[in-house]
Design a protein around this motif. Sequence first.
Motif, PDB file in Angstrom:
ATOM      1  N   CYS A  64       0.839  -1.206   0.000  1.00 28.67           N
ATOM      2  CA  CYS A  64       0.000   0.000   0.000  1.00 28.67           C
ATOM      3  C   CYS A  64       0.872   1.254   0.000  1.00 28.67           C
ATOM      4  O   CYS A  64       0.580   2.220  -0.709  1.00 28.67           O
ATOM      5  CB  CYS A  64      -0.924  -0.004   1.212  1.00 28.67           C
ATOM      6  N   GLY A  65       1.920   1.257   0.782  1.00 26.63           N
ATOM      7  CA  GLY A  65       2.839   2.393   0.809  1.00 26.63           C
ATOM      8  C   GLY A  65       3.502   2.615  -0.537  1.00 26.63           C
ATOM      9  O   GLY A  65       3.689   3.761  -0.975  1.00 26.63           O
ATOM     10  N   LEU A  66       3.854   1.539  -1.206  1.00 27.64           N
ATOM     11  CA  LEU A  66       4.447   1.637  -2.534  1.00 27.64           C
ATOM     12  C   LEU A  66       3.462   2.246  -3.527  1.00 27.64           C
ATOM     13  O   LEU A  66       3.827   3.109  -4.333  1.00 27.64           O
ATOM     14  CB  LEU A  66       4.880   0.244  -2.999  1.00 27.64           C
ATOM     15  N   GLY A  67       2.208   1.826  -3.444  1.00 29.72           N
ATOM     16  CA  GLY A  67       1.182   2.383  -4.326  1.00 29.72           C
ATOM     17  C   GLY A  67       0.960   3.867  -4.077  1.00 29.72           C
ATOM     18  O   GLY A  67       0.867   4.657  -5.020  1.00 29.72           O
ATOM     19  N   VAL A  68       0.915   4.268  -2.817  1.00 27.01           N
ATOM     20  CA  VAL A  68       0.744   5.686  -2.485  1.00 27.01           C
ATOM     21  C   VAL A  68       1.942   6.493  -2.969  1.00 27.01           C
ATOM     22  O   VAL A  68       1.790   7.588  -3.520  1.00 27.01           O
ATOM     23  CB  VAL A  68       0.523   5.863  -0.968  1.00 27.01           C
ATOM     24  N   GLY A  69       3.132   5.957  -2.796  1.00 33.24           N
ATOM     25  CA  GLY A  69       4.331   6.653  -3.261  1.00 33.24           C
ATOM     26  C   GLY A  69       4.353   6.841  -4.766  1.00 33.24           C
ATOM     27  O   GLY A  69       4.705   7.919  -5.261  1.00 33.24           O
ATOM     28  N   PHE A  70       3.985   5.805  -5.507  1.00 35.79           N
ATOM     29  CA  PHE A  70       3.928   5.925  -6.969  1.00 35.79           C
ATOM     30  C   PHE A  70       2.880   6.932  -7.411  1.00 35.79           C
ATOM     31  O   PHE A  70       3.099   7.722  -8.322  1.00 35.79           O
ATOM     32  CB  PHE A  70       3.647   4.571  -7.619  1.00 35.79           C
ATOM     33  N   PHE A  71       1.717   6.909  -6.747  1.00 34.72           N
ATOM     34  CA  PHE A  71       0.656   7.840  -7.101  1.00 34.72           C
ATOM     35  C   PHE A  71       1.084   9.277  -6.805  1.00 34.72           C
ATOM     36  O   PHE A  71       0.842  10.188  -7.610  1.00 34.72           O
ATOM     37  CB  PHE A  71      -0.624   7.490  -6.341  1.00 34.72           C
ATOM     38  N   THR A  72       1.746   9.493  -5.667  1.00 36.52           N
ATOM     39  CA  THR A  72       2.233  10.830  -5.317  1.00 36.52           C
ATOM     40  C   THR A  72       3.267  11.308  -6.329  1.00 36.52           C
ATOM     41  O   THR A  72       3.237  12.467  -6.765  1.00 36.52           O
ATOM     42  CB  THR A  72       2.845  10.812  -3.904  1.00 36.52           C
ATOM     43  N   ARG A  73       4.157  10.440  -6.713  1.00 36.76           N
ATOM     44  CA  ARG A  73       5.170  10.804  -7.706  1.00 36.76           C
ATOM     45  C   ARG A  73       4.521  11.124  -9.056  1.00 36.76           C
ATOM     46  O   ARG A  73       4.929  12.040  -9.764  1.00 36.76           O
ATOM     47  CB  ARG A  73       6.179   9.678  -7.869  1.00 36.76           C
ATOM     48  N   LEU A  74       3.493  10.374  -9.412  1.00 40.51           N
ATOM     49  CA  LEU A  74       2.767  10.632 -10.655  1.00 40.51           C
ATOM     50  C   LEU A  74       2.101  12.014 -10.628  1.00 40.51           C
ATOM     51  O   LEU A  74       2.161  12.760 -11.617  1.00 40.51           O
ATOM     52  CB  LEU A  74       1.710   9.550 -10.888  1.00 40.51           C
ATOM     53  N   LEU A  75       1.509  12.362  -9.500  1.00 46.40           N
ATOM     54  CA  LEU A  75       0.861  13.680  -9.388  1.00 46.40           C
ATOM     55  C   LEU A  75       1.887  14.823  -9.445  1.00 46.40           C
ATOM     56  O   LEU A  75       1.608  15.869 -10.005  1.00 46.40           O
ATOM     57  CB  LEU A  75       0.059  13.761  -8.087  1.00 46.40           C
ATOM     58  N   ARG A  76       3.064  14.620  -8.860  1.00 49.77           N
ATOM     59  CA  ARG A  76       4.102  15.665  -8.889  1.00 49.77           C
ATOM     60  C   ARG A  76       4.641  15.897 -10.297  1.00 49.77           C
ATOM     61  O   ARG A  76       4.963  17.021 -10.660  1.00 49.77           O
ATOM     62  CB  ARG A  76       5.262  15.292  -7.970  1.00 49.77           C
ATOM     63  N   THR A  77       4.771  14.837 -11.071  1.00 51.43           N
ATOM     64  CA  THR A  77       5.338  15.004 -12.418  1.00 51.43           C
ATOM     65  C   THR A  77       4.329  15.661 -13.377  1.00 51.43           C
ATOM     66  O   THR A  77       4.742  16.295 -14.334  1.00 51.43           O
ATOM     67  CB  THR A  77       5.771  13.656 -13.012  1.00 51.43           C
ATOM     68  N   ARG A  78       3.054  15.522 -13.115  1.00 47.86           N
ATOM     69  CA  ARG A  78       2.042  16.118 -13.987  1.00 47.86           C
ATOM     70  C   ARG A  78       1.860  17.603 -13.695  1.00 47.86           C
ATOM     71  O   ARG A  78       1.440  18.356 -14.556  1.00 47.86           O
ATOM     72  CB  ARG A  78       0.693  15.410 -13.814  1.00 47.86           C
ATOM     73  N   GLY A  79       2.101  18.022 -12.483  1.00 47.96           N
ATOM     74  CA  GLY A  79       1.800  19.399 -12.088  1.00 47.96           C
ATOM     75  C   GLY A  79       2.955  20.255 -12.152  1.00 47.96           C
ATOM     76  O   GLY A  79       3.542  21.046 -12.615  1.00 47.96           O
TER      77      GLY A  79
END
Length: 65
Positions: free
Chosen positions: A50-65
Amino acid sequence: MGETATTTIATLLSSIGTVFTTVIGWAGKVGETVVGTPVLLLFCVGVPLCGLGVGFFTRLLRTRG
């Protein structure tokens, strides 16, 4: 003077093999315990995933914005 200890490659490799075999045995016992206990399995596998999934999602949001 005292005796000097001589270590040959054969005794060194034998000692390393003994330690490696012991560590693998310990890892097997820990693995059996974790798999045999559902709560430990949840905390050792489920929570990090779950932590890995949250980390990937957070990184995805940072690269888009």
